[in-house]
Design a protein around this motif. Structure first.
Motif, PDB file in Angstrom:
ATOM      1  N   ARG A 175      36.644  54.067  46.140  1.00  9.72           N
ATOM      2  CA  ARG A 175      38.026  54.161  45.650  1.00  9.72           C
ATOM      3  C   ARG A 175      38.098  54.979  44.369  1.00  9.72           C
ATOM      4  NH1 ARG A 175      41.113  48.483  45.362  1.00  9.72           N
ATOM      5  NH2 ARG A 175      39.696  48.209  47.114  1.00  9.72           N
ATOM      6  N   PHE A 176      37.140  54.754  43.461  1.00 12.02           N
ATOM      7  CA  PHE A 176      37.125  55.532  42.217  1.00 12.02           C
ATOM      8  C   PHE A 176      36.786  56.992  42.495  1.00 12.02           C
ATOM      9  CE2 PHE A 176      36.090  51.338  40.028  1.00 12.02           C
ATOM     10  CZ  PHE A 176      37.359  51.210  39.507  1.00 12.02           C
TER      11      PHE A 176
ATOM     12  N   ALA B 169      40.403  45.851  39.426  1.00 12.36           N
ATOM     13  CA  ALA B 169      40.403  44.723  38.498  1.00 12.36           C
ATOM     14  C   ALA B 169      41.130  43.531  39.100  1.00 12.36           C
ATOM     15  CB  ALA B 169      41.040  45.133  37.172  1.00 12.36           C
ATOM     16  N   GLY B 170      42.243  43.802  39.810  1.00 11.74           N
ATOM     17  CA  GLY B 170      42.958  42.724  40.472  1.00 11.74           C
ATOM     18  C   GLY B 170      42.147  42.102  41.581  1.00 11.74           C
ATOM     19  N   ASP B 171      41.473  42.941  42.352  1.00 12.10           N
ATOM     20  CA  ASP B 171      40.634  42.424  43.444  1.00 12.10           C
ATOM     21  C   ASP B 171      39.556  41.479  42.930  1.00 12.10           C
ATOM     22  OD1 ASP B 171      42.054  43.939  45.235  1.00 12.10           O
ATOM     23  OD2 ASP B 171      40.507  45.483  45.483  1.00 12.10           O
ATOM     24  N   LEU B 172      38.985  41.808  41.785  1.00 15.57           N
ATOM     25  CA  LEU B 172      37.828  41.086  41.269  1.00 15.57           C
ATOM     26  C   LEU B 172      38.174  40.075  40.180  1.00 15.57           C
ATOM     27  CD1 LEU B 172      35.348  44.109  41.062  1.00 15.57           C
ATOM     28  CD2 LEU B 172      35.527  42.379  42.863  1.00 15.57           C
ATOM     29  N   SER B 173      39.454  39.938  39.879  1.00 15.11           N
ATOM     30  CA  SER B 173      39.894  39.026  38.804  1.00 15.11           C
ATOM     31  C   SER B 173      39.143  39.321  37.507  1.00 15.11           C
ATOM     32  CB  SER B 173      39.688  37.564  39.227  1.00 15.11           C
ATOM     33  OG  SER B 173      40.450  37.264  40.376  1.00 15.11           O
ATOM     34  N   ALA B 174      39.065  40.594  37.176  1.00  9.95           N
ATOM     35  CA  ALA B 174      38.367  41.042  35.974  1.00  9.95           C
ATOM     36  C   ALA B 174      39.310  41.886  35.132  1.00  9.95           C
ATOM     37  CB  ALA B 174      37.129  41.857  36.355  1.00  9.95           C
ATOM     38  N   THR B 175      38.924  42.142  33.898  1.00  8.64           N
ATOM     39  CA  THR B 175      39.716  43.030  33.052  1.00  8.64           C
ATOM     40  C   THR B 175      39.352  44.485  33.335  1.00  8.64           C
ATOM     41  OG1 THR B 175      38.115  43.110  31.241  1.00  8.64           O
ATOM     42  CG2 THR B 175      39.669  41.258  31.247  1.00  8.64           C
ATOM     43  N   ARG B 176      40.204  45.385  32.891  1.00  5.60           N
ATOM     44  CA  ARG B 176      39.889  46.811  33.020  1.00  5.60           C
ATOM     45  C   ARG B 176      38.542  47.131  32.382  1.00  5.60           C
ATOM     46  NH1 ARG B 176      44.767  51.009  31.635  1.00  5.60           N
ATOM     47  NH2 ARG B 176      45.851  51.008  33.661  1.00  5.60           N
TER      48      ARG B 176
ATOM     49  N   ARG C 177      30.877  42.184  40.249  1.00  4.67           N
ATOM     50  CA  ARG C 177      30.116  42.845  41.306  1.00  4.67           C
ATOM     51  C   ARG C 177      30.992  43.848  42.040  1.00  4.67           C
ATOM     52  NH1 ARG C 177      26.644  41.444  38.662  1.00  4.67           N
ATOM     53  NH2 ARG C 177      25.087  39.810  39.019  1.00  4.67           N
ATOM     54  N   LEU C 178      30.747  45.118  41.804  1.00  4.52           N
ATOM     55  CA  LEU C 178      31.486  46.169  42.493  1.00  4.52           C
ATOM     56  C   LEU C 178      30.842  46.458  43.841  1.00  4.52           C
ATOM     57  CD1 LEU C 178      32.162  48.787  39.657  1.00  4.52           C
ATOM     58  CD2 LEU C 178      33.679  47.011  40.511  1.00  4.52           C
ATOM     59  N   GLY C 179      31.652  46.493  44.874  1.00  2.23           N
ATOM     60  CA  GLY C 179      31.150  46.847  46.187  1.00  2.23           C
ATOM     61  C   GLY C 179      31.227  48.350  46.407  1.00  2.23           C
ATOM     62  N   ASP C 180      30.618  48.798  47.493  1.00  2.00           N
ATOM     63  CA  ASP C 180      30.654  50.225  47.814  1.00  2.00           C
ATOM     64  C   ASP C 180      32.080  50.717  47.978  1.00  2.00           C
ATOM     65  OD1 ASP C 180      27.902  50.284  47.747  1.00  2.00           O
ATOM     66  OD2 ASP C 180      27.655  50.147  49.923  1.00  2.00           O
ATOM     67  N   GLU C 181      32.949  49.857  48.510  1.00  2.00           N
ATOM     68  CA  GLU C 181      34.333  50.272  48.708  1.00  2.00           C
ATOM     69  C   GLU C 181      35.043  50.529  47.388  1.00  2.00           C
ATOM     70  OE1 GLU C 181      34.423  45.727  48.469  1.00  2.00           O
ATOM     71  OE2 GLU C 181      33.073  47.312  49.191  1.00  2.00           O
TER      72      GLU C 181
ATOM     73  N   MET D 276      27.141  50.181  34.870  1.00  2.00           N
ATOM     74  CA  MET D 276      25.869  49.507  35.158  1.00  2.00           C
ATOM     75  C   MET D 276      25.476  49.665  36.620  1.00  2.00           C
ATOM     76  SD  MET D 276      25.893  46.075  32.740  1.00  2.00           S
ATOM     77  CE  MET D 276      27.534  45.509  33.176  1.00  2.00           C
ATOM     78  N   ARG D 277      26.458  49.749  37.512  1.00  2.00           N
ATOM     79  CA  ARG D 277      26.158  49.943  38.932  1.00  2.00           C
ATOM     80  C   ARG D 277      25.410  51.267  39.145  1.00  2.00           C
ATOM     81  NH1 ARG D 277      28.221  48.599  44.200  1.00  2.00           N
ATOM     82  NH2 ARG D 277      26.773  49.684  45.577  1.00  2.00           N
TER      83      ARG D 277
END
Length: 312
Positions: free
Chosen positions: A307-308, A257-264, A299-303, A273-274
């Motif tokens: 991680r999840f 969330a920090g990386d993407l500036s998004a909420t949890r 936009r979630l990347g493969d990395e 959705m991915r």
């Protein structure tokens, strides 16, 4: 308006009970204004919160909103469910309507009247009913599609083998098969083999996803945000989620969330959705809808997925 891309689905379970009609109207307006399409309801929503002891409140609110918004029916797709509505007030599950042909037809007819529409875009079998031959249930759903009363049909809270058996029966009978699955799923998972506190909930499994991907079935997830537990300190996760994997996943969630500036919540929805899953999001305030719809831009990347996966 139709798309094969995963979408945010608006869950309307509490409309007319815990969410007052005027607030529900504002939520629906915001959802449509933000490009939302699918509304998810059920004929039993929400009998447990309704003094009447039976369902129908959610569908009535949606119907009133459609009447108050000329042209709104062309902007939304409506999914509803049959199986669980009590036939006797305050008597569930003993008087739950079930999935006999008679119950299915009667349930849908009542839903259409409450909604004020001549068809629904997707009709779900809300849960299994093993007291009724599967052939009878499949035939009734097929009849509704043939009449145009339901454009598509799907199975919620069903075992994968029952879905595939039902689809085989539909092919044998020459009727429309179930083409969608609805199950409970989210980023954090309860302890394996631990009974859920919520009666009737069925978790999405790898077998369900395998079936869906091999057969081209849509997958919808409910309880996608676990009742606000990702972000609200006053909504702790149920005790079944108390295990080391949860802590690791939540730590990873904060990092992403920090990386993407998004909420949890937005990251959780983007993660679903991915995977090609349409997450159902309940809302009691307009800002909940706005935040959920903004997850489409995350936009979630493969990395991030790795991680999840490694945190579990």
């Amino acid at each position: 308006m139709e798309t094969t891309e995963p979408q945010i689905v608006l869950g309307t379970m509490d409309f007319g009970t815990r969410v007052e009609p005027d607030q529900a109207f504002a939520i629906l307006d915001s959802f449509v204004a933000g490009g939302g399409v699918w509304l998810d309801t059920a004929n039993c929503y929400s009998f447990w919160n309704d003094p009447s002891g039976v369902g129908g409140a959610s569908e009535r609110v949606i119907g009133a909103w459609l009447r108050a918004r000329p042209g709104a029916r062309d902007s939304v797709r409506i999914a509803t469910k049959v199986r669980q509505n009590p036939l006797v007030a305050h008597s569930w599950p003993d008087s739950a309507e079930g999935l006999s042909a008679r119950a299915i037809h009667a349930g849908v007819e009542a839903s259409l009247e409450r909604l004020g529409v001549d068809h629904v875009d997707l009709l779900w079998a809300h849960a299994e009913d093993r007291a009724v031959p599967l052939e009878e249930t499949v035939g009734a759903f097929g009849e509704l599609v043939a009449k145009g009363t339901a454009l598509r049909v799907g199975a919620a809270n069903h075992a994968a083998w029952r879905v595939e058996r039902a689809r085989s029966l539909a092919r044998e009978r020459g009727v429309e098969p179930w083409t969608a699955l609805q199950l409970r799923h989210s980023l954090v998972q309860p302890r394996p083999l631990t009974p859920l506190a919520e009666a009737g909930h069925r978790m999405l499994t790898a077998e369900d996803l395998d079936l869906a991907r091999s057969e081209g079935l849509a997958v919808w997830s409910y309880s996608s945000l676990l009742w606000g537990s990702y972000e609200r300190a006053d909504k702790p996760l149920p005790s079944t989620y108390d295990h080391p994997g949860t802590t690791r996943v939540l730590d990873a969630l904060d990092d992403v969330a920090g990386d993407l500036s998004a909420t949890r919540n937005q990251v959780v929805l983007a993660w679903l959705m991915r995977q090609g899953i349409d997450p159902i999001v309940g809302a009691s305030r307009v800002e909940h809808v706005e935040q959920a719809l903004d997850a489409r831009a995350v936009r979630l990347g493969d990395e991030h997925l790795t991680r999840f996966a490694e945190a579990r």
